[in-house]
Design an enzyme around this catalytic site. Structure first.
Site, PDB file in Angstrom:
ATOM      1  N   SER A 207       0.683  -1.130  -0.133  1.00  0.00           N
ATOM      2  CA  SER A 207      -0.035   0.044   0.009  1.00  0.00           C
ATOM      3  C   SER A 207       0.776   1.396   0.061  1.00  0.00           C
ATOM      4  CB  SER A 207      -1.052  -0.108   1.434  1.00  0.00           C
ATOM      5  OG  SER A 207      -0.098   0.223   2.482  1.00  0.00           O
ATOM      6  N   LYS A 208       0.191   2.301   0.052  1.00  0.00           N
ATOM      7  CA  LYS A 208       1.000   3.612  -0.126  1.00  0.00           C
ATOM      8  C   LYS A 208       1.987   3.956   0.821  1.00  0.00           C
ATOM      9  CE  LYS A 208      -2.545   7.021  -2.016  1.00  0.00           C
ATOM     10  NZ  LYS A 208      -3.359   7.831  -1.612  1.00  0.00           N
TER      11      LYS A 208
END
Length: 477
Positions: A244-245
């Site tokens: 994820s980010k």
RNA sequence: GGCCCUAUCGUCUAGUGGACUAGGACGUUGGGUUCUCAACCCAAAAACCGGGGUUCGAAUCCCCGUAGGGCCA
């Protein structure tokens, strides 16, 4: 395999994520390998979180990677009537039923079940509703959801990558297929879409394994033959949780902006979870299509390793022709604050790239590597100059080499080298005592490509001019 | 909490019961080459999660743990 039809079904609730690109790529490779069709479907039923901007980013990213689709994009929001029609069919067959329970009521009963150590599944209250009760709810204005009736028994499916996976039906409650607002739930819309679009192989992330039995119930309720399933390993961050980010850059278009080649990202992503028989790392897209085999995909999730991607990128950059490299780096070059369109010459740029090609990890690095080829007034740094001109006679020898180089008719790397080495030999000094200062004189850097090659590309005029400027700078300090 | 998936060097992986002294690649370290850096060449360190079985023989098959992950709330 005949008439293979696969799809990628992103939700436009974020930019194109490398995980989505990974799944898209495996679908695409499978389709191309089997001469089938690759379909794009936009799953935009979550209206609140979906946006046109994200959708455009996803499309841009897929195109950039070269993952062109043969059909679509289809939009779920344009197919709401279809889902409704099919849901009603199940109601008619009594394989689904209306449910008037409110979220609050459900939550309360869920807690109760938990307290009694029972699994918190739907208790089928509304399955057994009398006509009066139903009429009462209708009078209250309650809008019903539609639930699917789950049969007893076990559900088994054969995953192409993982083999048999088995679920107990009793672990799955009568789940909602249509919400009270008339929007289908994820699992229902997926099945209706996959069936009506004639999808033969559902290739998706491993996070969907537990959705599969639910979807199978829907296929069975309609009497449809389900597609084949293949659940791909997930992409993980360095901490082994779903990528994820917070793990860094996950946007495909961001990799584009950072100067990665689409064929490099495709190459890297393809090798994450799959290895061709051949023992090599660098593949063209055509080779990947040729060799791709879904059955050889691994089961274990993979960590997205940007260092390896970087290496693969350098390999692909080196395989580019100078002309291709020029086309691809030019947009990055133009971003540099020192870039002037009127000073730019393509033939000259080709020569510059000849020196820089094998040093580029990303296309964007052209900005930091090529600067001195494009502007003349180098602002030398006192400390650096002192460091490379430690030898007290440097000034004297620089004058000499300037004269020697000035005499050259052919300003080629070979001639420059011979002339410098001769001078060094005659005066019994190490060549590096000259090379280092000259490098700084010409480039204002202490590292870079071969000095003589740089001088040749710069040409006689610029080289001598820079030497002269450098000598006067040296005099002042 | 329930269900499901997974487990080989730091990372991606090869390995489908004997050819495994566990192979390759990235990365790391050392050396060579060179005007520097990169590249290149050579070398090195580095792994079968644990425990039980099955078998003459297990990284490989089975079971139990453990760990990680995912999904559902």
């Amino acid at each position: 395999m005949d008439n293979v039809r696969v799809r990628i079904a992103p939700s436009p609730t974020g930019y194109l994520h490398v995980g989505t690109a990974h799944t898209a790529l495996f679908n695409w490779l499978f389709a191309k390998h089997n001469k089938g069709k690759f379909i794009l479907r936009i799953e935009d039923t979550d209206i609140a979180r979906s946006s046109k901007e994200y959708e455009e980013n996803i499309i841009e990213g897929l195109k950039w990677l070269g993952l062109y689709w043969d059909e679509g994009p289809y939009y779920q929001t344009q197919r709401l009537d279809l889902y409704k029609k099919y849901a009603e069919e199940l109601l008619k067959k009594e394989l689904a039923y209306y449910c008037y329970c409110t979220p609050e009521e459900l939550e309360e009963r869920r807690k109760e079940a938990l307290a009694q150590k029972k699994p918190p599944r739907y208790d089928r209250k509304c399955l057994y509703l009398s006509d009066e009760e139903r009429a009462k709810y209708e009078r209250e204005g309650r809008k019903p959801a539609i639930r699917l009736l789950i049969p007893e028994g076990k559900t088994i499916f054969n995953d192409i990558i993982r083999g048999e996976i088995e679920f107990n039906n009793q672990d799955i409650g009568d789940f909602v297929i249509m919400k009270s607002d008339g929007v289908p739930t994820y699992n229902f819309a997926v099945v209706i879409d996959d069936y009506t679009m004639g999808i033969t192989h559902v290739i998706r992330g491993e996070d969907h394994i537990s959705n599969t039995p639910k979807q199978l119930f829907i296929y069975n309720a309609f009497g449809w033959t389900p597609p084949e399933f293949a659940h791909l390993p997930l992409l993980l961050g360095p901490d082994r949780s779903k990528l994820s980010k917070r793990h860094g850059v996950t946007s495909v278009t961001e990799y584009k902006r950072m100067g990665y080649l689409p064929q490099a990202l495709v190459n890297y992503l393809a090798l994450l979870g799959w290895t061709p028989e051949e023992n090599k790392e660098i593949y063209t897209i055509e080779e990947l299509i040729e060799l791709f085999d879904l059955r050889k995909v691994t089961k274990n999730p993979g960590i997205f390793d940007i260092t390896k991607l970087e290496w693969i990128n350098t390999q692909h950059i080196r395989r580019l022709s100078i002309k291709e490299l020029a086309d691809l780096t030019l947009p990055f070059l133009k971003e540099a604050e020192w870039f002037r369109e009127e000073n730019f010459n393509l033939e000259y740029y080709y020569k510059v790239l000849g020196l820089l090609q094998e040093r580029l990890k990303t296309l964007s690095q052209i900005r930091e590597y090529a600067d001195y080829f494009f502007f003349d007034n180098l602002e030398y740094d006192k400390d650096t100059v002192k460091k490379v001109c430690k030898h007290p006679d440097t000034y004297f020898y620089l004058e000499k080499i300037k004269d020697e180089w000035n005499k050259l008719d052919e300003f080629t790397a070979t001639n420059l080298e011979t002339s410098l080495k001769t001078l060094a030999e005659q005066n019994q000094i190490p060549t590096k005592n000259l090379v280092h200062p000259i490098r700084v004189a010409l480039t204002n850097k202490t590292i870079g490509p071969g000095l003589y090659e740089i001088a040749e590309v710069l040409g006689k005029e610029k080289t001598l001019k820079r030497l002269e400027n450098f000598i006067s700078f040296l005099k002042q300090i």
